[in-house]
Motif scaffolding. Sequence first.
Motif, PDB file in Angstrom:
ATOM      1  N   GLY A  62      -8.841  47.444  -9.853  1.00 30.24           N
ATOM      2  CA  GLY A  62      -9.674  47.765 -11.006  1.00 30.24           C
ATOM      3  C   GLY A  62     -10.932  48.511 -10.594  1.00 30.24           C
ATOM      4  O   GLY A  62     -11.092  48.906  -9.439  1.00 30.24           O
ATOM      5  N   THR A  63     -11.843  48.660 -11.546  1.00 30.96           N
ATOM      6  CA  THR A  63     -13.084  49.407 -11.284  1.00 30.96           C
ATOM      7  C   THR A  63     -14.301  48.703 -11.877  1.00 30.96           C
ATOM      8  O   THR A  63     -15.363  49.293 -12.017  1.00 30.96           O
ATOM      9  N   SER A  64     -14.182  47.428 -12.208  1.00 26.79           N
ATOM     10  CA  SER A  64     -15.232  46.735 -12.959  1.00 26.79           C
ATOM     11  C   SER A  64     -16.560  46.624 -12.221  1.00 26.79           C
ATOM     12  O   SER A  64     -17.608  46.487 -12.849  1.00 26.79           O
ATOM     13  N   ILE A  65     -16.539  46.691 -10.901  1.00 22.21           N
ATOM     14  CA  ILE A  65     -17.791  46.486 -10.164  1.00 22.21           C
ATOM     15  C   ILE A  65     -18.189  47.713  -9.343  1.00 22.21           C
ATOM     16  O   ILE A  65     -19.120  47.660  -8.536  1.00 22.21           O
ATOM     17  N   GLU A 187     -10.542  42.578 -15.902  1.00 25.87           N
ATOM     18  CA  GLU A 187     -10.760  43.995 -15.623  1.00 25.87           C
ATOM     19  C   GLU A 187     -10.742  44.858 -16.885  1.00 25.87           C
ATOM     20  O   GLU A 187     -10.822  46.087 -16.795  1.00 25.87           O
ATOM     21  N   PRO A 189     -12.571  45.125 -20.920  1.00 29.19           N
ATOM     22  CA  PRO A 189     -13.758  44.617 -21.611  1.00 29.19           C
ATOM     23  C   PRO A 189     -13.481  43.703 -22.797  1.00 29.19           C
ATOM     24  O   PRO A 189     -14.307  42.887 -23.166  1.00 29.19           O
ATOM     25  N   ASP A 203      -4.418  50.088 -17.573  1.00 33.87           N
ATOM     26  CA  ASP A 203      -4.691  48.662 -17.362  1.00 33.87           C
ATOM     27  C   ASP A 203      -3.412  47.915 -16.998  1.00 33.87           C
ATOM     28  O   ASP A 203      -3.419  47.034 -16.126  1.00 33.87           O
ATOM     29  N   GLN A 221      -9.669  34.704 -11.837  1.00 31.81           N
ATOM     30  CA  GLN A 221     -10.055  35.081 -13.200  1.00 31.81           C
ATOM     31  C   GLN A 221      -9.573  34.067 -14.234  1.00 31.81           C
ATOM     32  O   GLN A 221     -10.305  33.735 -15.171  1.00 31.81           O
ATOM     33  N   GLY A 236     -15.757  40.854  -9.548  1.00 30.00           N
ATOM     34  CA  GLY A 236     -15.226  42.139  -9.982  1.00 30.00           C
ATOM     35  C   GLY A 236     -14.471  42.828  -8.859  1.00 30.00           C
ATOM     36  O   GLY A 236     -14.319  42.297  -7.754  1.00 30.00           O
ATOM     37  N   CYS A 238     -13.344  46.956  -7.137  1.00 33.70           N
ATOM     38  CA  CYS A 238     -13.529  48.415  -7.103  1.00 33.70           C
ATOM     39  C   CYS A 238     -12.439  48.997  -6.226  1.00 33.70           C
ATOM     40  O   CYS A 238     -12.406  48.740  -5.020  1.00 33.70           O
TER      41      CYS A 238
END
Length: 430
Positions: A62-65, A187, A189, A203, A221, A236, A238
């Motif tokens: 994912g890319t959340s952080i 991951e 919103p 996703d 999670q 998170g 990345c």
Amino acid sequence: MGHWICCLRSRVADSLMLLLVLALSCNPSTAATASPSAPHIKPSYSFGRTFLGLDKCNACIGTSICKKFFKEEIRFDTWLSSRLKLPPSYLLSYSGNYTDDAKSWRLVDITRLTSKYRHDQADKRICTSLLKTKTCSLERALRRTHRFQKWLRAKRLTPDLVQGLSSPMLRCPSQRLLDRIVRRYAEVPDAGSIYMDHLTDRDKLRLLYTLSVNSHPILLQIFPDVEGWPFPRYLGSCGRLVVSASTRPLRDFYGAAPEVAADLALQLLAVLRSMGTNDLNYFFYFTHVDAGTFGVFSNGHLFIRDASMLGIIDKEEGSQLIDGQQEYKDIFSCLTVDCQSAFVSCNSIREKHSLVMVCQELLPKLLKGKFLQPLQEKIDSFLQHCASGLADDQGVNEAVAKLAELLKPLRSCDSRFAYRYPDCKYSDKY
């Protein structure tokens, strides 16, 4: 002739201009007036997309952080020195520092789902097996697969969509567990629904990839520490890096004082007990344990540090895979393991499976030679009974109960055990 004179005048003008510039640069006062001093440039902690694994997305976590990395709000320990550079990319995990306000920092673990070598091998396997090329767009290749096309059409994550994946968590899946994965997938919103309408194609591929390679971040999670589950907090991801709260591996405590060893051993037994009996009626079991499976926070609290080898059986619904579905294999089944690996049958997992493994692999190293005789001899005897009790659940229970009874009075009550201090001064419960 006129043309020659024109060119000569131009060259003379250029020469005069050059002399003027040189004169200005040689005069400090004039130079300071003409050109202000350059501002001090803050060192930049530049990242490579390759190091983070962003170049592999959406075959990533994912890319959340990512923003925190680029804003320097997550820093590697090596950045505490004056010569700032990224650590080696071949390491499986890194120690780092994390902040929300640029003032207070806390330790975090930055980890890969698997080694860089295994990631690279899996990437090559995707390209060669699906597109017959040495290199390719991983996303393009994986999107063509039959499994992912089923994911695209699906409204809900069902057992047939995860059949054959190597993660122990998904070997005996129930619909209730799969709904929990979708509802709590961090991951995206707007999680909260058991239906996958809120997941984009991107996703879905990231979730499928993560479940296929290593389910550790998903477990963090869906069973968060704030609800009392014994896992570190998921902060998170990345690219192909996961960030979570920092713990020290249990191996660091093999040489600890007797009272610390006794405390950790009791916590370990309590964690395994909660994994077998909890309010949600999930039975957690380990397929493998080692000195890095468990970790200890700075307050002395023991947690499961690595959940990648953790399986789950739903005692309420049971497994909803039909016969033969576990043997289904495709590219997603073989990203980090040998495709020939046989699955363990859900029906073969015994209630005391994890306890026996811990008595065999971890507790002897933690408690060896820590206490005076005859106490040490009794502890060793109960550990031996527990370690050899795979065929006798009752015998394991009795050995563990007697071991806990011996260890409890050996603990001390002081600030080293901040997770239960000062409560332990006023109550035997702690």
